[in-house]
Design an enzyme around this catalytic site. Structure first.
Site, PDB file in Angstrom:
ATOM      1  N   HIS A 182       5.800  -2.533   5.926  1.00  0.00           N
ATOM      2  CA  HIS A 182       7.079  -3.528   6.437  1.00  0.00           C
ATOM      3  C   HIS A 182       6.907  -4.696   5.894  1.00  0.00           C
ATOM      4  O   HIS A 182       5.902  -4.984   5.428  1.00  0.00           O
ATOM      5  CB  HIS A 182       7.244  -3.467   7.848  1.00  0.00           C
ATOM      6  CG  HIS A 182       8.191  -2.299   8.906  1.00  0.00           C
ATOM      7  ND1 HIS A 182       7.307  -1.410   9.029  1.00  0.00           N
ATOM      8  CD2 HIS A 182       9.261  -2.461   8.841  1.00  0.00           C
ATOM      9  CE1 HIS A 182       8.224  -0.461   9.657  1.00  0.00           C
ATOM     10  NE2 HIS A 182       9.370  -1.041   9.619  1.00  0.00           N
ATOM     11  N   LYS A 201       7.731  -8.864   9.960  1.00  0.00           N
ATOM     12  CA  LYS A 201       7.819  -8.208  11.202  1.00  0.00           C
ATOM     13  C   LYS A 201       6.792  -8.656  12.363  1.00  0.00           C
ATOM     14  O   LYS A 201       5.678  -8.687  12.136  1.00  0.00           O
ATOM     15  CB  LYS A 201       7.687  -6.735  10.815  1.00  0.00           C
ATOM     16  CG  LYS A 201       7.794  -5.772  12.009  1.00  0.00           C
ATOM     17  CD  LYS A 201       7.913  -4.279  11.651  1.00  0.00           C
ATOM     18  CE  LYS A 201       8.073  -3.283  12.696  1.00  0.00           C
ATOM     19  NZ  LYS A 201       9.270  -3.497  13.470  1.00  0.00           N
TER      20      LYS A 201
END
Ligand code: NAD
Length: 254
Positions: A141, A145
Site C-alpha cells: 500500500h 496508509k
C-alpha cells in the site's frame, strides 16, 4: 432514477463517487454532505441532520471518517434511508447495532473493499486453499496508509484458514533469528501476512500458494480510486432490495 446523497463529497473517495454517480444513467447526485465542502452542482449541506431534514434522497453513500460515520448512520437509518458505507473503522457489533436502528426494509450495506477484483481475488484464494499446504499473503500500500496489515489481507488470511482443514507445516515465527522478529510476517489464523508500505503503490495484494513442485500466485492491483466505483454503483443499485445489515460486495457479485 435512484437519488443519492454523498457524505464526504469533497474528499478523495467522495468526489470519485460524485463523478461515477453523475456518469451513470440510472442514478443522480441529489445532494452532498461535507463540513469542508465547497459549492457544487447539487444542493450541499454541512451536516447530515440538515440533509435528512431536507430529504429528497433514497440512498446515502458514506466515505467520511471513522470518527463521524456512526453519527451519520444514526441520523439516516432511522429515517428509512438505505446506506452504502465504505468508511472503515466500524466494528461488527457497531454495524449490527446501527442496522437495528433502521425500520424493516431499510438496508445498511458495508464493504471493507469495494474493488470487484479484490473480492474475486479473495474468492479465488478460498477456492485454492484446500489444495495447497502453504499460503502467504503479501500486501502493498501507499506510505500514508495508517493501518497494517490491511483489512483485506486479514480477511483473505481468515478465508484461507477457514477453507482448509489442515495446519501449514511451513516454518513459522519460531524460526526468526533473535533481533530480526517479523521476518516471517504476522500470523493471521496461522497464515503469514506481510505488509509493504511505499510510495508508488495504491493497493496491491498477492496470495502465494505452495505445493510440491508448484506455486500459484493470485494478484490484484488497484491503480487508482476509479477501481472502487463499479463496486460502489453495484451497492447503490442493490441496496434498495435488501433489509438489515449486509457486509461485503460478494453478496452482489457471486
Ligand atoms: P478524505 O479525507 O479524502 O475524505 C473524507 C471527507 O469526509 C472529507 O472531505 C471530510 O471533510 C469529510 N467529512 C468529515 N466529517 C464529515 C461529516 N461529519 N459529514 C460529512 N463529511 C464529513 O478520505 P478518503 O480517502 O476519501 O477516505 C474516506 C474513507 O473511506 C476512509 O475511512 C477510508 O479508509 C475509506 N476507504 C474505503 C474504501 C473501501 O473500499 N471500503 C476504499 C478507500 C477508502
Amino acid at each position: 432514477m435512484i437519488k443519492v446523497a454523498v457524505a464526504g463529497y469533497a474528499g478523495r473517495m467522495g468526489s470519485a463517487v460524485v463523478e461515477a454517480v453523475s456518469a451513470a444513467d440510472d442514478m443522480v447526485v441529489a445532494c452532498g454532505i461535507d463540513p469542508f465542502g465547497g459549492e457544487a452542482e447539487f444542493p450541499t449541506y454541512k451536516d447530515i441532520a440538515s440533509a435528512v431534514a431536507a430529504g429528497g434522497f433514497d440512498v446515502l453513500v458514506d466515505f467520511t471518517q471513522p470518527s463521524v460515520v456512526a453519527g451519520n448512520l444514526e441520523a439516516a437509518l432511522p429515517a428509512g434511508i438505505d446506506c452504502v458505507v465504505g468508511t472503515t473503522g466500524l466494528s461488527n457489533e457497531k454495524l449490527e447495532s446501527l442496522a437495528a436502528m433502521a425500520p424493516e426494509g431499510t438496508c445498511l450495506f458495508y464493504a471493507p473493499n469495494f474493488t470487484t477484483g479484490a473480492v474475486l481475488m479473495m474468492q479465488f484464494a478460498k477456492a485454492a486453499a484446500p489444495f495447497f499446504p502453504e499460503a502467504e499473503v503479501i500486501e502493498f500500500h501507499h506510505a500514508k496508509k495508517k493501518d497494517a496489515p490491511s483489512g483485506t489481507a486479514v480477511r483473505t488470511a481468515q478465508m484461507i484458514a477457514e477453507a482448509r482443514d489442515f495446519t501449514s507445516t511451513a516454518p513459522g515465527k519460531e524460526t526468526e533469528i533473535d533481533g530480526y522478529e517479523g521476518a516471517r510476517g504476522t500470523l493471521v489464523d496461522g497464515v503469514p501476512v506481510h505488509s509493504v508500505r511505499s510510495m508508488g503503490f495504491v493497493a496491491t495484494q498477492e496470495v502465494i500458494f505452495g505445493s510440491m513442485g508448484q506455486t500459484l500466485t493470485i494478484k490484484h492491483d488497484s491503480w487508482d480510486r476509479t477501481s472502487y466505483m463499479p463496486g460502489v454503483l453495484l451497492g447503490i443499485r442493490n441496496v434498495g432490495e435488501l433489509s438489515g445489515l449486509v457486509v461485503g460486495l460478494e453478496n452482489f457479485m457471486l
